[in-house]
Design an enzyme around this catalytic site. Structure first.
Site, PDB file in Angstrom:
ATOM      1  CE  LYS A  22      -1.820   1.467   4.033  1.00  0.00           C
ATOM      2  NZ  LYS A  22      -1.511   2.858   4.424  1.00  0.00           N
ATOM      3  CG  ASN A  23       2.192   2.664   3.515  1.00  0.00           C
ATOM      4  OD1 ASN A  23       1.050   2.988   3.180  1.00  0.00           O
ATOM      5  ND2 ASN A  23       2.525   2.427   4.772  1.00  0.00           N
ATOM      6  CB  CYS A 116      -5.565   9.699  11.622  1.00  0.00           C
ATOM      7  SG  CYS A 116      -3.946   9.080  12.043  1.00  0.00           S
ATOM      8  NE  ARG A 121       0.282  10.126  10.648  1.00  0.00           N
ATOM      9  CZ  ARG A 121      -0.246   9.124   9.965  1.00  0.00           C
ATOM     10  NH1 ARG A 121      -1.390   8.615  10.353  1.00  0.00           N
ATOM     11  NH2 ARG A 121       0.336   8.656   8.887  1.00  0.00           N
ATOM     12  CG  ASP A 304       2.928   1.215   9.690  1.00  0.00           C
ATOM     13  OD1 ASP A 304       3.165   1.493   8.506  1.00  0.00           O
ATOM     14  OD2 ASP A 304       2.607   2.072  10.542  1.00  0.00           O
TER      15      ASP A 304
HETATM   16  C1  EPZ Z   1       4.069   6.848   6.681  1.00  0.00           C
HETATM   17  O1  EPZ Z   1       3.263   7.841   7.261  1.00  0.00           O
HETATM   18  C2  EPZ Z   1       3.168   5.638   6.481  1.00  0.00           C
HETATM   19  N1  EPZ Z   1       2.086   5.985   5.561  1.00  0.00           N
HETATM   20  C3  EPZ Z   1       2.597   5.199   7.832  1.00  0.00           C
HETATM   21  O2  EPZ Z   1       1.817   4.029   7.605  1.00  0.00           O
HETATM   22  C4  EPZ Z   1       3.764   4.863   8.762  1.00  0.00           C
HETATM   23  O3  EPZ Z   1       3.254   4.525  10.031  1.00  0.00           O
HETATM   24  C5  EPZ Z   1       4.692   6.072   8.880  1.00  0.00           C
HETATM   25  O4  EPZ Z   1       5.138   6.485   7.573  1.00  0.00           O
HETATM   26  C6  EPZ Z   1       5.924   5.790   9.732  1.00  0.00           C
HETATM   27  O5  EPZ Z   1       6.639   4.706   9.168  1.00  0.00           O
HETATM   28  C7  EPZ Z   1       2.343   6.007   4.229  1.00  0.00           C
HETATM   29  O6  EPZ Z   1       3.457   5.766   3.786  1.00  0.00           O
HETATM   30  C8  EPZ Z   1       1.190   6.343   3.331  1.00  0.00           C
HETATM   31  P1  EPZ Z   1       6.019  10.184   8.903  1.00  0.00           P
HETATM   32  P2  EPZ Z   1       3.820   9.370   7.349  1.00  0.00           P
HETATM   33  O7  EPZ Z   1       5.886  11.457   8.158  1.00  0.00           O
HETATM   34  O8  EPZ Z   1       4.706   9.649   6.194  1.00  0.00           O
HETATM   35  C9  EPZ Z   1       6.111  13.422  12.327  1.00  0.00           C
HETATM   36  C10 EPZ Z   1      -0.056   2.634   7.764  1.00  0.00           C
HETATM   37  O9  EPZ Z   1      -0.562   2.048   8.718  1.00  0.00           O
HETATM   38  N2  EPZ Z   1       6.003  14.426  11.239  1.00  0.00           N
HETATM   39  O10 EPZ Z   1       7.202   9.314   8.632  1.00  0.00           O
HETATM   40  O11 EPZ Z   1       2.657  10.247   7.589  1.00  0.00           O
HETATM   41  C11 EPZ Z   1       4.856  12.582  12.455  1.00  0.00           C
HETATM   42  O12 EPZ Z   1       3.887  13.241  13.254  1.00  0.00           O
HETATM   43  C12 EPZ Z   1       0.419   4.065   7.922  1.00  0.00           C
HETATM   44  O13 EPZ Z   1       0.129   2.132   6.622  1.00  0.00           O
HETATM   45  C13 EPZ Z   1       6.053  15.778  11.563  1.00  0.00           C
HETATM   46  O14 EPZ Z   1       6.172  16.159  12.729  1.00  0.00           O
HETATM   47  O15 EPZ Z   1       4.707   9.303   8.661  1.00  0.00           O
HETATM   48  C14 EPZ Z   1       5.369  11.317  13.088  1.00  0.00           C
HETATM   49  O16 EPZ Z   1       5.470  11.510  14.476  1.00  0.00           O
HETATM   50  C15 EPZ Z   1       0.114   4.611   9.299  1.00  0.00           C
HETATM   51  N3  EPZ Z   1       5.961  16.686  10.552  1.00  0.00           N
HETATM   52  C16 EPZ Z   1       6.785  11.171  12.510  1.00  0.00           C
HETATM   53  O17 EPZ Z   1       7.125  12.461  11.987  1.00  0.00           O
HETATM   54  C17 EPZ Z   1       5.828  16.316   9.240  1.00  0.00           C
HETATM   55  O18 EPZ Z   1       5.761  17.193   8.355  1.00  0.00           O
HETATM   56  C18 EPZ Z   1       6.895  10.174  11.376  1.00  0.00           C
HETATM   57  O19 EPZ Z   1       5.877  10.495  10.457  1.00  0.00           O
HETATM   58  C19 EPZ Z   1       5.780  14.942   8.940  1.00  0.00           C
HETATM   59  C20 EPZ Z   1       5.874  14.013   9.949  1.00  0.00           C
END
Ligand code: EPZ
Length: 418
Positions: A22-23, A116, A121, A304
């Protein structure tokens, strides 16, 4: 709404084939906006989230045609540049459309994804990086309005190795003028799969899979064909389920090399694991040993799979400390597992799981995608009747026909209308 019903206690036996990731599919679909023409994508999983991004892209003017296991994506007639709230609120990864649209068309209007169940997020790192590349943005009515003549390459440092942030900026940089360097970039296999697709489109990208990615912007990119990598989180879910149920399962169409952290933990819990090319053979232990985990960016233990591993530790012999370092609210499944008799104590981002010799069947509520999977796994081992997992639409966002795949492995599991 649907629910899934499980009569637990049976070991999983047989072979399961893993679907496309998916990702990886979501950013690669978004990346097709960087060129005009027809792309052929294979191994796209049929999931609610994939349907949602196709609906949004359809509103932009993209057309899709399924041909067997292949999805033909035609981006010749993109005429709109807005991703509406009513669709974005159901799938926050829609933010992945921002980079390609503003780089490919000079404009984008994307609803802010909003939070969410697992956390706020934020997307501040995405926006900060795009601003460094010369994108003018303003917020209005919950939408990000972005404008740019031509993006310019920049030297960008991510405070946090954000996965979709790295993907968004890699796509934007592919058409920017000059060189972009992403520092403290995410290294996930899905980021690497996107980089491979972008190179097939003519992008010049180096360093994907490391924490520093360098992109030389191109004048234009061309359509490409690609076969999406297998879903390591689905594969991990089946690995844990097999180990939990004293199973004997062969997991095919997977990439063991993407699952090192989980494989090490499941072996420490007592499972026997044999790795071969594209497959994992797992035999669950009679007695599960308790194991501590701490979620980390790749290649660390994936957040995840935290909820699924917690269900596993609920029936371990001993205590397990589970630390969630990526999201601020990713223990929602704990209250539901407690309804099944689990003994879990939460202290900030740490959960202490006191293993018990059994879980009890009960009606429970899914709250987010991976929490749903955790409750299904708990149901597979629960005793004393039927476990009913309600609000299963969460599960359908990220797993393709999960109950059918478990049933084919001998589980007594079926879907019912609420
Ligand atoms: C991706 O989400 C995945 N989704 C998530 O999978 C996964 O849990 C996550 O990466 C971590 O591995 C997709 O790829 C579509 P991040 P993403 O930006 O990119 C903070 C699933 O179940 N952050 O790596 O949204 C954020 O709050 C989903 O398939 C900021 O602060 O995650 C988090 O604490 C759930 N500012 C951390 O970074 C930003 O601009 C990591 O988030 C971006 C992120």
């Amino acid at each position: 709404m649907d629910k899934i019903v499980i009569e637990g206690g049976l070991p999983l036996r047989g072979t399961v084939k893993i679907s496309g990731a998916k990702n990886a599919a979501l950013p690669i679909l978004a990346a097709t906006l960087l060129s005009r023409g027809t792309h052929h994508l294979k191994n796209i999983p049929s999931l609610r989230d994939v349907n949602t991004i196709q609906k949004i892209m359809g509103r932009l003017g993209v057309s899709f045609e399924s041909k067997g296991k292949e999805l033909v994506v035609d981006t010749s007639n993109v005429v709109h540049h807005e991703a509406p709230y009513e669709l974005v609120k159901t799938m926050r990864a829609s933010i992945l459309l921002l980079g390609p649209l503003v780089a490919g068309y000079g404009r984008a209007k994307i609803s802010l994804p909003g939070g969410c169940a697992i956390g706020a997020r934020p997307i501040n790192l995405h926006l900060k990086a795009l601003a460094q590349m010369g994108v003018d943005m303003y917020l209005d009515q919950g939408y990000v309005n972005a404008r740019a003549r031509r993006l310019r390459g920049a030297d960008i440092f991510f405070d946090i190795p954000t996965v979709t942030g790295t993907e968004n900026i890699m796509m934007a940089a592919a058409l920017a003028k000059g060189t972009t360097v992403l520092r403290n970039a995410a290294k996930e296999p899905e980021v690497q799969d996107l980089a491979i697709f972008l190179r097939k489109m003519g992008a010049q990208i180096e360093g994907d899979g490391t924490d520093t990615i360098t992109i030389q912007g191109a004048e234009e990119l061309r359509p490409a064909d690609h076969d999406i990598i297998p879903d390591r989180i689905e594969a991990g879910t089946f690995l844990i389920a097999s180990a939990m149920t004293r199973g004997d399962v062969r997991i095919e169409n997977c990439r063991p090399e993407h699952m090192t952290a989980l494989l090490e933990k499941v072996e420490s819990a007592g499972a026997k694991i044999q790795i071969s090319r594209g497959a994992i053979h797992v035999m669950g232990p009679e007695k599960v040993q308790s194991v501590d985990i701490k979620t980390l960016p790749y290649p660390g233990f994936p957040t995840d799979l935290q909820a699924q591993f917690m269900a596993f530790m609920c029936i371990a012999d001993g205590w397990s400390m589970i630390r969630e370092t990526i999201f601020e609210n990713r223990f929602i499944h704990v209250s539901e597992l407690r309804r099944m008799g689990a003994d879990i104590e939460i202290n900030s981002n740490q959960a202490l799981v006191r293993g018990k010799n059994k879980l009890l069947a009960a009606p429970v509520m899914a709250t987010d995608l991976r929490a749903s999977a955790s409750l299904i796994l708990a149901g597979l081992v629960a005793q004393g009747g039927l476990t009913q997992v309600h609000r299963i639409y969460h599960l359908d966002r990220g797993y393709e026909r999960l109950e059918e795949k478990f049933r084919a492995l001998g589980a007594k599991i079926w879907r019912e209308k609420e």
